[in-house]
Write a protein that holds these residues in place. Sequence first.
Motif, PDB file in Angstrom:
ATOM      1  N   ASP A   1      39.951  75.332  43.605  1.00 42.06           N
ATOM      2  CA  ASP A   1      39.210  75.365  42.344  1.00 42.06           C
ATOM      3  C   ASP A   1      39.674  74.234  41.435  1.00 42.06           C
ATOM      4  N   LEU A   2      40.990  74.063  41.336  1.00 37.52           N
ATOM      5  CA  LEU A   2      41.531  73.032  40.452  1.00 37.52           C
ATOM      6  C   LEU A   2      41.116  71.637  40.894  1.00 37.52           C
ATOM      7  N   LYS A   3      41.046  71.414  42.205  1.00 37.94           N
ATOM      8  CA  LYS A   3      40.597  70.108  42.696  1.00 37.94           C
ATOM      9  C   LYS A   3      39.148  69.862  42.301  1.00 37.94           C
ATOM     10  N   LEU A   4      38.325  70.902  42.362  1.00 36.62           N
ATOM     11  CA  LEU A   4      36.917  70.767  41.973  1.00 36.62           C
ATOM     12  C   LEU A   4      36.759  70.479  40.489  1.00 36.62           C
ATOM     13  N   LEU A   5      37.646  71.056  39.691  1.00 36.28           N
ATOM     14  CA  LEU A   5      37.513  70.908  38.250  1.00 36.28           C
ATOM     15  C   LEU A   5      38.126  69.656  37.677  1.00 36.28           C
ATOM     16  N   GLU A   6      38.889  68.970  38.426  1.00 41.71           N
ATOM     17  CA  GLU A   6      39.683  67.863  37.904  1.00 41.71           C
ATOM     18  C   GLU A   6      38.913  67.030  36.884  1.00 41.71           C
ATOM     19  N   GLY A   7      39.228  67.280  35.623  1.00 42.70           N
ATOM     20  CA  GLY A   7      38.633  66.511  34.537  1.00 42.70           C
ATOM     21  C   GLY A   7      37.232  66.937  34.154  1.00 42.70           C
TER      22      GLY A   7
END
Length: 64
Positions: free
Chosen positions: A28-34
């Motif tokens: 999830d965090l990789k998808l949201l990056e920024g």
Amino acid sequence: MNEDILKGKFKQLSGRIKAKWGELTDDDLKLLEGKRDVLVGKLQEKYGLTKEKAEQQIKEMEDA
């Protein structure tokens, strides 16, 4: 906070994001990056927050 600033602070924020919202995975965090709008959507999806509440909680984290 605009997307460029969020990308720049993302590494700092990612630890706090995981601590506050533990249901978010590393994927999830990789998808949201920024991408603030994606983070808002994930919080709505996983925690049942309204868009306004999710945005408020993100702002509080950014200001901390």
